[in-house]
Write a protein that holds these residues in place. Structure first.
Motif, PDB file in Angstrom:
ATOM      1  N   GLU A 174       0.971  -1.361  -0.146  1.00  0.00           N
ATOM      2  CA  GLU A 174       0.011  -0.008  -0.192  1.00  0.00           C
ATOM      3  C   GLU A 174       0.959   1.348   0.024  1.00  0.00           C
ATOM      4  OE1 GLU A 174      -2.957   0.840  -0.531  1.00  0.00           O
ATOM      5  OE2 GLU A 174      -3.273  -1.210  -1.234  1.00  0.00           O
ATOM      6  N   ASP A 175       1.963   1.142   0.958  1.00  0.00           N
ATOM      7  CA  ASP A 175       2.738   2.251   0.923  1.00  0.00           C
ATOM      8  C   ASP A 175       3.531   2.473  -0.475  1.00  0.00           C
ATOM      9  OD1 ASP A 175       2.364   2.532   3.489  1.00  0.00           O
ATOM     10  OD2 ASP A 175       3.992   1.057   3.940  1.00  0.00           O
ATOM     11  N   PHE A 176       3.912   1.410  -1.206  1.00  0.00           N
ATOM     12  CA  PHE A 176       4.182   1.497  -2.590  1.00  0.00           C
ATOM     13  C   PHE A 176       3.558   2.166  -3.631  1.00  0.00           C
ATOM     14  CE2 PHE A 176       4.987  -0.673  -6.837  1.00  0.00           C
ATOM     15  CZ  PHE A 176       6.318  -0.084  -7.141  1.00  0.00           C
ATOM     16  N   ARG A 177       2.311   2.044  -3.220  1.00  0.00           N
ATOM     17  CA  ARG A 177       1.327   2.573  -4.315  1.00  0.00           C
ATOM     18  C   ARG A 177       1.200   4.194  -4.135  1.00  0.00           C
ATOM     19  NH1 ARG A 177      -1.264  -2.278  -3.084  1.00  0.00           N
ATOM     20  NH2 ARG A 177      -0.971  -3.914  -4.475  1.00  0.00           N
ATOM     21  N   ARG A 178       1.571   4.365  -2.962  1.00  0.00           N
ATOM     22  CA  ARG A 178       1.673   6.023  -2.519  1.00  0.00           C
ATOM     23  C   ARG A 178       2.709   6.846  -3.537  1.00  0.00           C
ATOM     24  NH1 ARG A 178       2.417   6.238   3.157  1.00  0.00           N
ATOM     25  NH2 ARG A 178       2.722   8.235   3.018  1.00  0.00           N
ATOM     26  N   LEU A 179       3.754   5.976  -3.784  1.00  0.00           N
ATOM     27  CA  LEU A 179       4.839   6.597  -4.646  1.00  0.00           C
ATOM     28  C   LEU A 179       4.259   7.290  -5.859  1.00  0.00           C
ATOM     29  CD1 LEU A 179       7.722   4.022  -4.082  1.00  0.00           C
ATOM     30  CD2 LEU A 179       7.466   6.260  -3.248  1.00  0.00           C
ATOM     31  N   PRO A 180       4.939   8.425  -6.597  1.00  0.00           N
ATOM     32  CA  PRO A 180       4.214   8.720  -7.675  1.00  0.00           C
ATOM     33  C   PRO A 180       4.639   8.232  -8.824  1.00  0.00           C
ATOM     34  CG  PRO A 180       5.896  10.123  -6.736  1.00  0.00           C
ATOM     35  CD  PRO A 180       5.834   9.144  -5.578  1.00  0.00           C
ATOM     36  N   LEU A 181       3.610   8.061  -9.670  1.00  0.00           N
ATOM     37  CA  LEU A 181       3.929   7.506 -10.931  1.00  0.00           C
ATOM     38  C   LEU A 181       4.731   8.352 -11.915  1.00  0.00           C
ATOM     39  CD1 LEU A 181       0.100   6.793 -12.126  1.00  0.00           C
ATOM     40  CD2 LEU A 181       1.673   5.060 -11.387  1.00  0.00           C
ATOM     41  N   THR A 182       5.406   7.568 -12.846  1.00  0.00           N
ATOM     42  CA  THR A 182       6.131   8.347 -13.686  1.00  0.00           C
ATOM     43  C   THR A 182       6.065   8.356 -14.987  1.00  0.00           C
ATOM     44  OG1 THR A 182       8.226   7.706 -12.295  1.00  0.00           O
ATOM     45  CG2 THR A 182       8.921   8.436 -13.983  1.00  0.00           C
ATOM     46  N   SER A 183       6.092   9.418 -15.652  1.00  0.00           N
ATOM     47  CA  SER A 183       5.553   9.306 -17.217  1.00  0.00           C
ATOM     48  C   SER A 183       6.837   9.454 -18.167  1.00  0.00           C
ATOM     49  CB  SER A 183       4.716  10.383 -17.346  1.00  0.00           C
ATOM     50  OG  SER A 183       5.119  11.500 -17.496  1.00  0.00           O
ATOM     51  N   LYS A 184       6.555   9.397 -19.376  1.00  0.00           N
ATOM     52  CA  LYS A 184       7.604   9.378 -20.270  1.00  0.00           C
ATOM     53  C   LYS A 184       7.877  10.794 -20.315  1.00  0.00           C
ATOM     54  CE  LYS A 184       7.231   6.125 -23.622  1.00  0.00           C
ATOM     55  NZ  LYS A 184       6.806   5.259 -24.694  1.00  0.00           N
ATOM     56  N   ARG A 185       7.230  11.839 -20.091  1.00  0.00           N
ATOM     57  CA  ARG A 185       7.270  13.022 -20.313  1.00  0.00           C
ATOM     58  C   ARG A 185       8.195  13.390 -19.158  1.00  0.00           C
ATOM     59  NH1 ARG A 185       2.123  16.347 -20.769  1.00  0.00           N
ATOM     60  NH2 ARG A 185       1.669  15.055 -22.382  1.00  0.00           N
ATOM     61  N   ASP A 186       8.116  12.971 -17.953  1.00  0.00           N
ATOM     62  CA  ASP A 186       8.927  13.295 -16.927  1.00  0.00           C
ATOM     63  C   ASP A 186      10.220  12.922 -16.924  1.00  0.00           C
ATOM     64  OD1 ASP A 186       6.465  14.018 -15.139  1.00  0.00           O
ATOM     65  OD2 ASP A 186       6.309  11.951 -14.597  1.00  0.00           O
ATOM     66  N   ILE A 187      10.506  11.855 -17.702  1.00  0.00           N
ATOM     67  CA  ILE A 187      11.762  11.174 -17.625  1.00  0.00           C
ATOM     68  C   ILE A 187      12.601  12.143 -18.905  1.00  0.00           C
ATOM     69  CG2 ILE A 187      13.071   9.284 -18.708  1.00  0.00           C
ATOM     70  CD1 ILE A 187      11.732   7.986 -16.575  1.00  0.00           C
ATOM     71  N   LYS A 188      11.912  12.353 -19.878  1.00  0.00           N
ATOM     72  CA  LYS A 188      12.516  13.512 -20.830  1.00  0.00           C
ATOM     73  C   LYS A 188      12.884  14.726 -20.503  1.00  0.00           C
ATOM     74  CE  LYS A 188       9.934  11.596 -24.875  1.00  0.00           C
ATOM     75  NZ  LYS A 188       8.873  11.516 -25.777  1.00  0.00           N
ATOM     76  N   ALA A 189      12.042  15.419 -19.493  1.00  0.00           N
ATOM     77  CA  ALA A 189      12.536  16.465 -19.018  1.00  0.00           C
ATOM     78  C   ALA A 189      13.673  16.385 -18.046  1.00  0.00           C
ATOM     79  CB  ALA A 189      11.153  17.131 -18.113  1.00  0.00           C
ATOM     80  N   ALA A 190      13.885  15.431 -17.588  1.00  0.00           N
ATOM     81  CA  ALA A 190      14.879  15.075 -16.409  1.00  0.00           C
ATOM     82  C   ALA A 190      16.072  14.645 -17.134  1.00  0.00           C
ATOM     83  CB  ALA A 190      14.226  14.407 -15.032  1.00  0.00           C
ATOM     84  N   TYR A 191      16.189  14.087 -18.393  1.00  0.00           N
ATOM     85  CA  TYR A 191      17.191  13.432 -19.009  1.00  0.00           C
ATOM     86  C   TYR A 191      18.243  14.302 -19.208  1.00  0.00           C
ATOM     87  CZ  TYR A 191      19.625  10.007 -22.076  1.00  0.00           C
ATOM     88  OH  TYR A 191      20.341   9.318 -22.382  1.00  0.00           O
ATOM     89  N   SER A 192      19.667  14.071 -19.181  1.00  0.00           N
ATOM     90  CA  SER A 192      20.182  12.783 -18.578  1.00  0.00           C
ATOM     91  C   SER A 192      20.289  12.672 -17.053  1.00  0.00           C
ATOM     92  CB  SER A 192      21.257  12.094 -19.271  1.00  0.00           C
ATOM     93  OG  SER A 192      22.115  13.111 -19.231  1.00  0.00           O
ATOM     94  N   HIS A 193      20.865  14.241 -16.780  1.00  0.00           N
ATOM     95  CA  HIS A 193      21.792  14.250 -15.264  1.00  0.00           C
ATOM     96  C   HIS A 193      20.766  13.865 -14.183  1.00  0.00           C
ATOM     97  CE1 HIS A 193      24.975  15.772 -17.477  1.00  0.00           C
ATOM     98  NE2 HIS A 193      25.769  15.714 -16.541  1.00  0.00           N
TER      99      HIS A 193
END
Ligand SMILES: [Zn+2]
Length: 478
Positions: free
Chosen positions: A84-103
């Motif tokens: 249940e705690d694990f499911r409280r972690l936010p979902l990650t989208s492709k867009r999130d990863i792209k914005a933060a790539y690579s560092h």
């Protein structure tokens, strides 16, 4: 798979020699993964939890992107004490990863090491760039080989792999493939025209196949004598069309494993008939080489839950058995550029069925398509592109098709027909599509001379401007 055990043991020796020569490390991981086939459901769950806890600790300390996201959600790895705690972690989208790539998304201790950049073959989204290291690369191979074992092909057995190979593989890769009896055929140029090969009812050779190349490939495959052929559905269908048209004989694998595209029932039947082989559906992606695969019982796809946490989420909660939801993946072994609760963009149906094969890996019913390939009917009913594909692929006079939805209450079915097509066929097709979508949707049928093919070469049936968020259960543009 090979009846001669001596030659199988010879090939295993060759595999080991190839690993030593090229510095690859696959066999040990492959064997460790295969040993998990005998674990019980509770043991797999415990292993999964143990790996997950270690992963969360690691990413919190080494990946700035996840640390920030966990902090924003007010959760530290120590707070994750149950699922249940694990499911409280936010979902990650492709867009999130792209914005933060690579560092931001690559582990800080790996940033300045030697990494391999990969790019996904997005059909509806822009491709995603990500990095792995050689260890992750080999782990991906071991994961794929482990499920090919379920299809009856063991390490070192002769196999053929078909797919659009974008990157030029170096000498080391070619040597390894050669020594380990793997024939890799690049299918980027196998089909030539702009009409996708999406109608397995097609019994003639569609004009879009490069016949010379198909012939060359068939001869190479016959010479390789593979126990298993592994590839994109489109490419397997292209070779099937060539074999049927020319009466080519000599390709008799025990198993055909299809991946990367949706395997509809008509496509499966056609591959079974033409190759005379058992067909296995493998669900994988560029980021995750083997996520789930059918076993010999063909009772759904077993999720490799010793390697991943796979959630199927609908309306913000776990989908119930029989319900379709979005696939969300956590890779339990990737420490280079981790994916945690990652929305891969596929839809699947949940099930609580157990399999009679004895493996305790949970099942998912089927991969139904890209979440961006959902027809949303008025009232929010979801119809995945696969449903339409199954109807259209059964119509022998349809050469190719595409579903276009520009408004929530309107659908245009575009078809490329054969000369045998009549208006009665059209009426019957419209009737079946209308029965599927319901009365509150206007359906039109358009005959078109040709359909432009998607540059990614993955089959794509649906082009929609109505966007729907399955995870959130809402339309956000229509
Ligand atoms: Zn099974």
């Amino acid at each position: 798979m090979d009846p001669d055990p001596q030659s199988r043991s010879f090939r295993r020796t060759m595999y080991r020699a190839a690993e030593r020569l090229t510095g690859r490390r696959i066999e040990a991981t492959y064997r460790a993964l295969l040993a998990h086939d005998t674990l019980g459901a509770d043991e797999i769950r415990a292993l999964q939890w143990h790996k997950l806890k270690a992963l969360l600790e690691d990413v919190y300390s080494s990946v700035p992107f996840y640390r920030r996201r966990f902090e924003e959600a007010g959760i530290r790895p120590d707070d994750v004490r149950g699922w249940e705690d694990f499911r409280r972690l936010p979902l990650t989208s492709k867009r999130d990863i792209k914005a933060a790539y690579s560092h931001e998304v690559v582990a800080s201790d790996r940033l300045h090491t030697r990494l391999i950049e990969r790019v996904t073959t997005g059909t509806t989204d822009a491709p995603l760039r990500f990095v792995i290291d050689t260890e992750m690369f080999d782990l991906g191979v071991a994961r794929a080989l482990r499920v090919l074992d379920w299809a009856g092909s063991t390490l070192g057995d002769r196999m053929v792999q078909l797919g659009p190979i974008r990157e030029r593989r170096g000498l080391q890769h070619r040597l390894f493939a050669h020594m380990t009896q793997r024939l890799v055929l690049d299918t980027l140029a196998l089909t030539t025209s702009s009409t996708p090969l999406c109608c397995p009812a097609d019994t003639s050779v569609p004009d879009q196949i490069d016949l010379d190349r198909a012939g060359r490939y068939c001869r190479s495959i016959a010479a390789q004598r593979p126990g298993l052929i592994y590839g994109y559905v489109t490419d397997l269908l292209a070779l099937a069309a060539y074999i049927e048209h020319t009466g080519f004989t000599g390709i008799r694998p025990r198993a055909v494993v299809s991946s990367a595209e949706i395997l509809t029932d008509p496509a499966r039947r056609r591959l079974e008939t033409i190759f005379g082989a058992e067909v296995f559906d493998l669900y994988g992606a560029t980021e995750f080489p083997a996520i789930a695969c059918e076993c010999e019982v063909h009772n759904g796809l077993h999720v490799l839950s010793d390697s991943y946490v796979v959630e199927i989420i609908s309306d913000g909660r776990d989908a119930s058995p029989g319900e379709t939801g979005e696939v969300v993946i956590t890779d339990l072994d990737n420490r280079v550029m981790p994916f945690i609760r990652y929305r891969i963009g596929d839809a699947a149906r949940a099930t609580d069925r157990r399999c009679s094969c004895g493996r305790s890996f949970p099942l998912i019913d089927m991969i139904e398509g890209r979440t961006s390939e959902v027809v949303v009917a008025p009232g929010g009913r979801l119809l995945l592109a696969r449903r339409f594909a199954t109807i259209l692929q059964e119509m022998e006079d349809v050469r190719a098709f595409r579903i276009v939805q520009e408004r929530i209450d309107r659908l245009d079915v575009q078809i490329v027909t054969r000369p045998s097509w009549t208006s009665q066929h059209g009426e019957s097709l419209l009737q079946r599509i209308r029965a599927l979508v319901g009365e509150d949707m206007e359906v039109t049928l358009s005959q078109v001379p040709d359909l432009a093919v998607d540059p990614s070469r993955k089959e794509r049936y649906l082009y929609s401007s109505v966007e729907y968020d399955i995870v959130g259960g809402r339309c956000y543009r229509s």
